[in-house]
Motif scaffolding. Structure first.
Motif, PDB file in Angstrom:
ATOM      1  N   PHE A  91      39.845  45.796  37.028  1.00  0.00           N
ATOM      2  CA  PHE A  91      41.198  45.246  37.112  1.00  0.00           C
ATOM      3  C   PHE A  91      41.970  45.769  38.324  1.00  0.00           C
ATOM      4  O   PHE A  91      42.086  46.969  38.521  1.00  0.00           O
ATOM      5  N   THR A  92      42.502  44.873  39.155  1.00  0.00           N
ATOM      6  CA  THR A  92      43.301  45.286  40.321  1.00  0.00           C
ATOM      7  C   THR A  92      44.664  44.605  40.347  1.00  0.00           C
ATOM      8  O   THR A  92      45.285  44.478  41.390  1.00  0.00           O
ATOM      9  N   GLY A  93      45.113  44.144  39.200  1.00  0.00           N
ATOM     10  CA  GLY A  93      46.427  43.493  39.140  1.00  0.00           C
ATOM     11  C   GLY A  93      46.282  42.050  38.683  1.00  0.00           C
ATOM     12  O   GLY A  93      45.306  41.390  39.017  1.00  0.00           O
ATOM     13  N   TRP A  94      47.260  41.587  37.925  1.00  0.00           N
ATOM     14  CA  TRP A  94      47.178  40.234  37.347  1.00  0.00           C
ATOM     15  C   TRP A  94      47.089  39.160  38.414  1.00  0.00           C
ATOM     16  O   TRP A  94      46.405  38.166  38.261  1.00  0.00           O
TER      17      TRP A  94
END
Ligand SMILES: [Zn+2]
Length: 113
Positions: A51-54
């Motif tokens: 996960f690296t941001g929505w």
């Protein structure tokens, strides 16, 4: 000298004392209870790997995240509701519950009655 005050251990996340949780796990700077571990697991399940941001996720990845995210919210809400149900059974007022949650009596009643 390190002071050990065992009877004052509490979960660093929900602030429940050791005496009110089934398990309390200690880290170097805090503690986490079994209920908070379960909530964290739900959050991890709802978060895609790497996960690296929505904003970086595709539409499909975001759509796939919706159901696990909602289940996380429901699981945490169920814990909160169970705590409030016990307080209400003990005759604790909506005003006191609202005060504890930093919301109005009316808001507490609307959300949890
Ligand atoms: Zn906790």
């Amino acid at each position: 000298m390190i002071k050990i005050r065992r009877k004052f251990l509490r979960c660093s996340f929900c602030r429940k004392p050791e005496s009110r949780v089934a398990k309390l796990i200690g880290g170097s700077r805090g503690y986490i209870c079994d209920v908070c571990v379960a909530a964290c697991n739900k959050i991890l399940e709802a978060t895609p790997p790497g996960f690296t941001g929505w904003e970086s996720l595709s539409n499909e990845q975001l759509l796939d995240s919706l159901l696990p995210a909602e289940k996380t919210v429901e699981a945490v809400r169920a814990v909160l509701q169970a705590q409030i149900d016990v307080l209400r059974k003990r005759g604790i007022s909506w005003a006191a519950i609202g005060d504890a949650m930093k919301i109005s009596r009316q808001a507490a009643w609307e959300r949890f009655s």
